[in-house]
Design a protein around this motif. Structure first.
Motif, PDB file in Angstrom:
ATOM      1  N   TYR A 140      -3.880  32.853  26.122  1.00  0.00           N
ATOM      2  CA  TYR A 140      -4.849  33.763  26.715  1.00  0.00           C
ATOM      3  C   TYR A 140      -4.590  33.891  28.211  1.00  0.00           C
ATOM      4  O   TYR A 140      -4.269  32.915  28.877  1.00  0.00           O
ATOM      5  N   GLY A 141      -4.781  35.076  28.720  1.00  0.00           N
ATOM      6  CA  GLY A 141      -4.654  35.226  30.169  1.00  0.00           C
ATOM      7  C   GLY A 141      -4.269  36.639  30.533  1.00  0.00           C
ATOM      8  O   GLY A 141      -4.028  37.488  29.673  1.00  0.00           O
ATOM      9  N   GLN A 142      -4.249  36.881  31.804  1.00  0.00           N
ATOM     10  CA  GLN A 142      -3.813  38.189  32.278  1.00  0.00           C
ATOM     11  C   GLN A 142      -3.051  38.002  33.577  1.00  0.00           C
ATOM     12  O   GLN A 142      -3.308  37.073  34.334  1.00  0.00           O
ATOM     13  N   SER A 143      -2.081  38.879  33.803  1.00  0.00           N
ATOM     14  CA  SER A 143      -1.304  38.738  35.022  1.00  0.00           C
ATOM     15  C   SER A 143      -0.721  40.091  35.421  1.00  0.00           C
ATOM     16  O   SER A 143      -0.752  41.052  34.654  1.00  0.00           O
ATOM     17  N   ILE A 144      -0.204  40.100  36.629  1.00  0.00           N
ATOM     18  CA  ILE A 144       0.283  41.346  37.211  1.00  0.00           C
ATOM     19  C   ILE A 144       1.715  41.142  37.683  1.00  0.00           C
ATOM     20  O   ILE A 144       2.051  40.088  38.227  1.00  0.00           O
ATOM     21  N   GLY A 145       2.574  42.117  37.431  1.00  0.00           N
ATOM     22  CA  GLY A 145       3.916  42.107  38.002  1.00  0.00           C
ATOM     23  C   GLY A 145       4.063  43.309  38.918  1.00  0.00           C
ATOM     24  O   GLY A 145       3.759  44.431  38.523  1.00  0.00           O
ATOM     25  N   ARG A 146       4.474  43.057  40.133  1.00  0.00           N
ATOM     26  CA  ARG A 146       4.638  44.166  41.091  1.00  0.00           C
ATOM     27  C   ARG A 146       6.085  44.222  41.546  1.00  0.00           C
ATOM     28  O   ARG A 146       6.643  43.210  41.964  1.00  0.00           O
ATOM     29  N   VAL A 147       6.671  45.399  41.475  1.00  0.00           N
ATOM     30  CA  VAL A 147       8.052  45.578  41.908  1.00  0.00           C
ATOM     31  C   VAL A 147       8.135  46.893  42.666  1.00  0.00           C
ATOM     32  O   VAL A 147       7.419  47.841  42.358  1.00  0.00           O
ATOM     33  N   GLU A 148       8.996  46.922  43.666  1.00  0.00           N
ATOM     34  CA  GLU A 148       9.202  48.169  44.398  1.00  0.00           C
ATOM     35  C   GLU A 148      10.264  48.994  43.672  1.00  0.00           C
ATOM     36  O   GLU A 148      11.436  48.635  43.648  1.00  0.00           O
TER      37      GLU A 148
END
Lengths: 140, 397
Positions: free
Chosen positions: B293-301
């Motif tokens: 369970y969980g949530q996450s964010i990936g940020r890339v340019e």
């Protein structure tokens, strides 16, 4: 004489169905670029569908784009041939059956030549277009 | 030419200026655009729904097919999000290879854009030139990843292929050629009168307004705003001492300058990456089926700006939800500001100046396609005197 000239004077219109990534579109433009140079086959890209002899169709067709897609094809007067480029335009591939997709292009317009690949290499596009030009020649 | 009455100019859905279908409805008064309505959803497929029905590894394949130009950044940000959910970290060498391909993607995207921008203003020599140079970087990408367009190199916990030592001289030679040719293209583009006259002072976006609208990527950097996800220090950018490039022109020309400078910066970074690449494994030795369970964010340019993948897991074999925010989605809103008051003949150049990628964008939209299908009859709607309604499904000023 006129037939001979027509053989190497083909206006292609690039028609995008909308239901795909734009990888095939980019490869079509790359095929028209300097290295793969479709103009050697006499294929030039035209800006209006009314002048088109050859439709280069990429991607599956989305519901929203369906009407514009069919209308663009119908605007061209005959004889015309259609090339479907990429797996999405042949089977819908990954996007097949998704709620946004109305169907593959051959459900809406008659397709003559299929070029598979995800996306096909410019070489393959070139070879496919050669076949399409033969199909078109038979209709003229 | 002056017109006594307002008229509506349909830009799209099938328009020679765009490769992909998209529809802009411009209300024109006396040669100037006074109102803009952006209709989106022509490329809406439903990739986010698709990802929910695929397992974690198959979703990499699906996210790569969000965009054919910047597919690598989509998989990178998806993999980064899943890696942080799993609590694993990609090995250092994998991060450097990801960054190397991301920069090569930027190079080919900016060359592509420069070519299409030249084509858009009738400078077809530049188009051929850029696409010819672009083949060099496509060759390099193919040598590293095995593919020209969808690299398929990312996987959760690393990359699937290593950069081979015997390829290095060839890659260096390719980069040398690219640098030489890109510098030449930059010189041509900056010294050409046609480009200056068609791009300088058009598509003005006020910097304060850009901040308020949340503009990302080269469009924001062309307004002098230092926004770049690469400064947050993912992959190997901190080691390279990365600094974003900004220009203060606020117009289409400064966006072009940003892209041309980034092109050379990316080539230099690629070379530094090849030299500084640490040795070691390229993939963590762990396979998994379920994610907690969980949530996450990936940020890339991405080449066009910031790509965000928001991943939610409910402990299943599939992602529960993947939400993607692509840069064009953020930047499209700026078009309304840019187009208002502009000449009609500049419209295509202005729209081109944000480097729109509708295939990325339309996936993120919430459009009720079934109701849209019946109601969207563009040509009928455009008939004179028709009171077009501005209901849902599109952005409007």
């Amino acid at each position: 004489m006129l037939d001979w000239a027509k053989k190497r004077s083909i206006s292609a219109f690039h028609l995008c169905g909308g239901g795909g990534c734009n990888g095939c579109d980019i490869e079509v433009v790359a095929a028209g670029g300097p290295r793969y140079d479709l103009e050697q086959l006499g294929v030039t890209f035209t800006k209006t569908p009314t002048q088109a002899d050859l439709f280069i169709v990429t991607d599956a067709v989305t519901w929203k784009n369906k009407k514009a897609f069919i209308e663009a094809y119908q605007q061209a007067t005959g004889p015309k041939a259609v090339v479907a480029i990429g797996n999405c335009a042949i089977t819908g591939e990954l996007f097949r059956g998704l709620y946004g997709i109305a169907g593959t292009p051959d459900r809406f317009i008659p397709v003559d030549v299929y070029i598979p690949g995800c996306p096909p290499r410019p070489h393959a596009i070139r070879e496919g277009l050669k076949k399409a030009i033969k199909v078109l020649g038979g209709r003229r | 030419m002056t017109y006594m009455h307002d008229f509506i100019y349909p830009l799209g859905p099938v328009h020679p200026e765009f490769i992909e279908p998209e529809f802009f409805k411009l209300t024109v008064h006396d040669g100037h655009i006074i109102d803009v309505a952006v209709y989106m959803g022509y490329n809406h497929k439903g990739v986010e729904k698709l990802v929910e029905n695929r397992n974690w590894y198959q979703s990499i394949f699906a996210t790569e097919r969000i965009c054919g130009i910047c597919g690598h950044v989509h998989t990178s940000s998806y993999c980064m999000a899943v890696e942080s959910l799993l609590g694993i970290q990609a090995p250092a060498r994998a991060n450097w290879i990801r960054a190397l391909l991301a920069e090569m993607e930027r190079i080919h995207n900016h060359l592509l854009w420069m070519g299409l921008a030249g084509h858009g203003i009738g400078f077809d020599e530049l188009f051929s030139d850029c696409w010819g140079v672009r083949e060099t970087v496509m060759d390099l990408v193919e040598r590293i990843s095995g593919n020209r367009v969808h690299y398929g190199i990312n996987t959760i916990g690393g990359v699937r292929r290593d950069v081979k030592k015997e390829d290095l001289p060839r890659i260096h030679a390719g980069l040398d050629r690219l640098e030489r040719e890109s510098a030449r293209i930059r010189e041509i583009a900056k010294s050409d009168d046609r480009i200056r006259m068609r791009m300088k002072g058009i598509g003005i976006l006020d910097p304060d307004r850009a901040v308020r609208l949340g503009i990302v990527g080269p469009v924001a950097r062309g307004c002098g705003i230092e926004t770049d996800v690469r400064t947050t220090g993912y992959f190997c950018y901190p080691e390279l001492g990365f600094k974003p490039i900004t220009h203060k022109g606020n117009d289409a020309y400064s966006r072009m300058e940003v892209r041309l400078d980034e092109l050379l910066q990316s080539i230099r970074m690629c070379r530094a990456m090849l030299e500084g690449m640490p040795s070691g494994p390229v993939k963590v030795d762990r396979r998994f089926v379920r994610v907690d369970y969980g949530q996450s964010i990936g940020r890339v340019e991405a080449p066009r700006g910031e790509v965000v993948h928001f991943v939610v897991s409910r402990g299943d074999v599939n992602p529960y939800r993947v939400r993607v925010r692509s840069p064009t989605y953020a930047n499209l809103i700026a078009l309304i500001d840019m187009l208002k008051g502009a000449h009609l003949e500049d419209a295509a150049t202005i729209i081109g100046s944000i480097d729109p990628c509708f295939s990325c964008t339309d996936r993120a939209l919430v459009v009720d396609e079934r109701t849209q299908e019946g109601t969207l009859t563009n040509l009928d709607e455009l008939s004179p005197g028709h009171n077009h309604s501005h209901d849902g499904g599109h952005a409007h000023a």
